[in-house]
Write a protein that holds these residues in place. Sequence first.
Motif, PDB file in Angstrom:
ATOM      1  N   UNK A 222       0.863  -1.184   0.000  1.00 53.81           N
ATOM      2  CA  UNK A 222       0.000   0.000   0.000  1.00 53.81           C
ATOM      3  C   UNK A 222       0.893   1.224   0.000  1.00 53.81           C
ATOM      4  N   UNK A 223       0.956   1.908  -1.129  1.00 53.79           N
ATOM      5  CA  UNK A 223       1.920   2.996  -1.302  1.00 53.79           C
ATOM      6  C   UNK A 223       1.788   4.103  -0.255  1.00 53.79           C
ATOM      7  N   UNK A 224       0.583   4.571   0.111  1.00 53.84           N
ATOM      8  CA  UNK A 224       0.495   5.642   1.122  1.00 53.84           C
ATOM      9  C   UNK A 224       0.978   5.245   2.511  1.00 53.84           C
ATOM     10  N   UNK A 225       1.248   3.960   2.765  1.00 55.18           N
ATOM     11  CA  UNK A 225       1.683   3.525   4.091  1.00 55.18           C
ATOM     12  C   UNK A 225       3.193   3.532   4.246  1.00 55.18           C
ATOM     13  N   UNK A 226       3.923   3.777   3.179  1.00 55.03           N
ATOM     14  CA  UNK A 226       5.376   3.867   3.317  1.00 55.03           C
ATOM     15  C   UNK A 226       5.731   5.065   4.192  1.00 55.03           C
ATOM     16  N   UNK A 227       6.810   4.951   4.951  1.00 52.02           N
ATOM     17  CA  UNK A 227       7.114   5.955   5.971  1.00 52.02           C
ATOM     18  C   UNK A 227       7.488   7.302   5.359  1.00 52.02           C
ATOM     19  N   UNK A 228       8.241   7.303   4.284  1.00 57.56           N
ATOM     20  CA  UNK A 228       8.632   8.549   3.627  1.00 57.56           C
ATOM     21  C   UNK A 228       8.177   8.478   2.178  1.00 57.56           C
ATOM     22  N   UNK A 229       7.143   9.233   1.837  1.00 55.92           N
ATOM     23  CA  UNK A 229       6.599   9.171   0.486  1.00 55.92           C
ATOM     24  C   UNK A 229       6.045  10.538   0.110  1.00 55.92           C
ATOM     25  N   UNK A 230       5.777  10.710  -1.166  1.00 58.15           N
ATOM     26  CA  UNK A 230       5.206  11.950  -1.682  1.00 58.15           C
ATOM     27  C   UNK A 230       3.755  11.762  -2.086  1.00 58.15           C
ATOM     28  N   UNK A 231       3.173  10.607  -1.774  1.00 62.34           N
ATOM     29  CA  UNK A 231       1.782  10.327  -2.151  1.00 62.34           C
ATOM     30  C   UNK A 231       1.002   9.864  -0.925  1.00 62.34           C
ATOM     31  N   UNK A 232       1.132  10.601   0.177  1.00 60.70           N
ATOM     32  CA  UNK A 232       0.417  10.254   1.399  1.00 60.70           C
ATOM     33  C   UNK A 232      -1.082  10.419   1.199  1.00 60.70           C
ATOM     34  N   UNK A 233      -1.854   9.624   1.942  1.00 58.49           N
ATOM     35  CA  UNK A 233      -3.310   9.672   1.830  1.00 58.49           C
ATOM     36  C   UNK A 233      -3.839  10.949   2.473  1.00 58.49           C
ATOM     37  N   UNK A 234      -4.937  11.445   1.935  1.00 60.17           N
ATOM     38  CA  UNK A 234      -5.565  12.663   2.457  1.00 60.17           C
ATOM     39  C   UNK A 234      -6.805  12.365   3.291  1.00 60.17           C
ATOM     40  N   UNK A 235      -7.413  11.180   3.140  1.00 62.31           N
ATOM     41  CA  UNK A 235      -8.637  10.833   3.846  1.00 62.31           C
ATOM     42  C   UNK A 235      -8.473   9.481   4.525  1.00 62.31           C
ATOM     43  N   UNK A 236      -9.201   9.293   5.622  1.00 64.38           N
ATOM     44  CA  UNK A 236      -9.158   8.017   6.336  1.00 64.38           C
ATOM     45  C   UNK A 236      -9.799   6.912   5.507  1.00 64.38           C
ATOM     46  N   UNK A 237     -10.839   7.245   4.741  1.00 64.62           N
ATOM     47  CA  UNK A 237     -11.506   6.235   3.923  1.00 64.62           C
ATOM     48  C   UNK A 237     -10.553   5.655   2.886  1.00 64.62           C
ATOM     49  N   UNK A 238      -9.555   6.424   2.457  1.00 65.50           N
ATOM     50  CA  UNK A 238      -8.571   5.914   1.507  1.00 65.50           C
ATOM     51  C   UNK A 238      -7.746   4.802   2.139  1.00 65.50           C
ATOM     52  N   UNK A 239      -7.323   4.995   3.373  1.00 59.97           N
ATOM     53  CA  UNK A 239      -6.567   3.964   4.074  1.00 59.97           C
ATOM     54  C   UNK A 239      -7.445   2.756   4.371  1.00 59.97           C
ATOM     55  N   UNK A 240      -8.664   2.994   4.785  1.00 58.62           N
ATOM     56  CA  UNK A 240      -9.579   1.908   5.143  1.00 58.62           C
ATOM     57  C   UNK A 240      -9.867   0.996   3.948  1.00 58.62           C
ATOM     58  N   UNK A 241     -10.279   1.579   2.835  1.00 61.13           N
ATOM     59  CA  UNK A 241     -10.607   0.777   1.654  1.00 61.13           C
ATOM     60  C   UNK A 241      -9.357   0.161   1.034  1.00 61.13           C
ATOM     61  N   UNK A 242      -8.236   0.885   1.094  1.00 63.57           N
ATOM     62  CA  UNK A 242      -7.006   0.342   0.530  1.00 63.57           C
ATOM     63  C   UNK A 242      -6.525  -0.898   1.256  1.00 63.57           C
ATOM     64  N   UNK A 243      -6.628  -0.917   2.579  1.00 61.55           N
ATOM     65  CA  UNK A 243      -6.201  -2.091   3.343  1.00 61.55           C
ATOM     66  C   UNK A 243      -7.130  -3.271   3.093  1.00 61.55           C
ATOM     67  N   UNK A 244      -8.427  -3.020   2.930  1.00 57.30           N
ATOM     68  CA  UNK A 244      -9.337  -4.121   2.621  1.00 57.30           C
ATOM     69  C   UNK A 244      -9.038  -4.715   1.243  1.00 57.30           C
ATOM     70  N   UNK A 245      -8.692  -3.864   0.286  1.00 58.43           N
ATOM     71  CA  UNK A 245      -8.333  -4.368  -1.038  1.00 58.43           C
ATOM     72  C   UNK A 245      -7.077  -5.230  -0.966  1.00 58.43           C
ATOM     73  N   UNK A 246      -6.046  -4.741  -0.302  1.00 58.28           N
ATOM     74  CA  UNK A 246      -4.792  -5.489  -0.206  1.00 58.28           C
ATOM     75  C   UNK A 246      -4.981  -6.761   0.618  1.00 58.28           C
ATOM     76  N   UNK A 247      -5.749  -6.661   1.720  1.00 53.29           N
ATOM     77  CA  UNK A 247      -5.953  -7.832   2.569  1.00 53.29           C
ATOM     78  C   UNK A 247      -6.711  -8.943   1.873  1.00 53.29           C
ATOM     79  N   UNK A 248      -7.741  -8.617   1.091  1.00 55.34           N
ATOM     80  CA  UNK A 248      -8.503  -9.658   0.390  1.00 55.34           C
ATOM     81  C   UNK A 248      -7.683 -10.273  -0.738  1.00 55.34           C
ATOM     82  N   UNK A 249      -6.895  -9.472  -1.438  1.00 55.75           N
ATOM     83  CA  UNK A 249      -6.007 -10.037  -2.460  1.00 55.75           C
ATOM     84  C   UNK A 249      -4.973 -10.946  -1.810  1.00 55.75           C
ATOM     85  N   UNK A 250      -4.484 -10.554  -0.647  1.00 56.87           N
ATOM     86  CA  UNK A 250      -3.528 -11.395   0.093  1.00 56.87           C
ATOM     87  C   UNK A 250      -4.179 -12.705   0.538  1.00 56.87           C
TER      88      UNK A 250
END
Length: 337
Positions: A222-250
Motif C-alpha cells: 500500500x503505497x500511502x503507508x510507506x514511511x517517507x513518500x510523496x503520495x500520502x493519503x488525504x482521507x481516512x476512507x482511503x486507508x480503510x478501503x485500501x487495506x481491505x483491497x490489499x488484505x482480500x487479495x492477500x
Amino acid sequence: MEGIRKSEEDFIKVTTLLAYGTPTQAIVHAFRMDERTVADWRERAGIHCEAVHKEKIEQGMLNLMHVQADEIWVKMRGAVIWVALAIMVSTRLWIAVEVSKKRDSNLIDNLMQQVRRCAHSLCAILICTDGFPAYPKSIIKAFRYKVKDTPGPGASKKVVWPRLYIGTVIKRTAKRRVTEVIRRMSYGQWRKGKKLIKASKGGKKLNTSFIERFNGTIRERFAPLTRKCRYAAAKIITVHTGIYLIGCVYNFCSPHDELSKSKTKGGFGFSCTPAMASGLTDHVWSVKELLTYKIPPSPFTVPKKRGRPCIKQLYHDTIHKKPVMRLRKGALCASTR
C-alpha cells in the motif's frame, strides 16, 4: 463495476496494480487516466472487498487457535492515524482491521469485536499482543457469553470463555535496538497456551513475529503507508478501503510461500493461499473473480414505527359534514325563512 466508463479489463488491471503497491501517479501516466478516476476505482474495489471479507470470514466458523494483533501508525497529509491489524497464525489468514485517529481503547475494542465475529463459539484461542495496556481488558470484554443463572426477569451474567488465553510481549529498545524482551501471560496458564502455540506452528515462545511480518507486507503493498513518500493519503476512507483491497487479495489471490512448501517442510505441497488453508475456498482466486464475487443481499427487516401509536378514532368517508356557506349581508338562508 457499475457505471465505469472504461473497459472491464482496464479496471481489473488497475486494481491489481494498486493491490501490489503501485503508486497512483505511475498508473496515471501508464494508462493516461485521471488521478481522481484511479482513486475512485480503489475506493470501489475496497468497499466490495470489505463486503467479501464479511461474507466469507466474519461468519464465526474459524477455529482461530492462535491470533496475533498489533498497531501501526500511518502518516497522512497533516495528520497521523493508527491502524490495528490481526492475523490467524496457523493459516496466515488476515482477519481484522480497524482505523482510528487515536490509539486508545475504542480502537482495540472494535478490533477485538471483529476478531470475535470470526471465531467459532467457545473455541480455544491464544491472543498475543504487545504491551499496550488496553489489550487485556478489550479481549476479555469481547470474548464473553451470556449465562442466565436464575429464571425470571433480570440481566444475564457475562462469563469469559473458559479456554481464552492472553499473551503479552514487551520489547525494550535503546538506540533503535532491542535490548530486552519480556514475555508473560496476562490471562490464563502458560502450560495450556504453549500447546496452542505448538499446534498452530507459531514458534516455541510467546511472540508477535507473524503480525509484524504482515505489517511489513501491508506497508510494501500500500503505497500511502510507506514511511517517507510523496503520495500520502488525504482521507481516512482511503486507508480503510485500501487495506481491505490489499488484505482480500492477500487472503484469496496470493499463494503464501510458507504454506506452499512441500509436506516434509511443513507446507501443503501445492500452491496454497491463506483462504485455502483455512477451508474458505478450494482454489486460488483471480483478482477478477474477487472483484466479481456476488454477495447475497441481507434479509429484509421491517422498520420500526416511530412515535406514539394513534388512539383517535378515524372518521369514515361516508359521514358527511354540514357544508359551510358564506351568505351575503342581509340575506337569509332557506332554512331560516
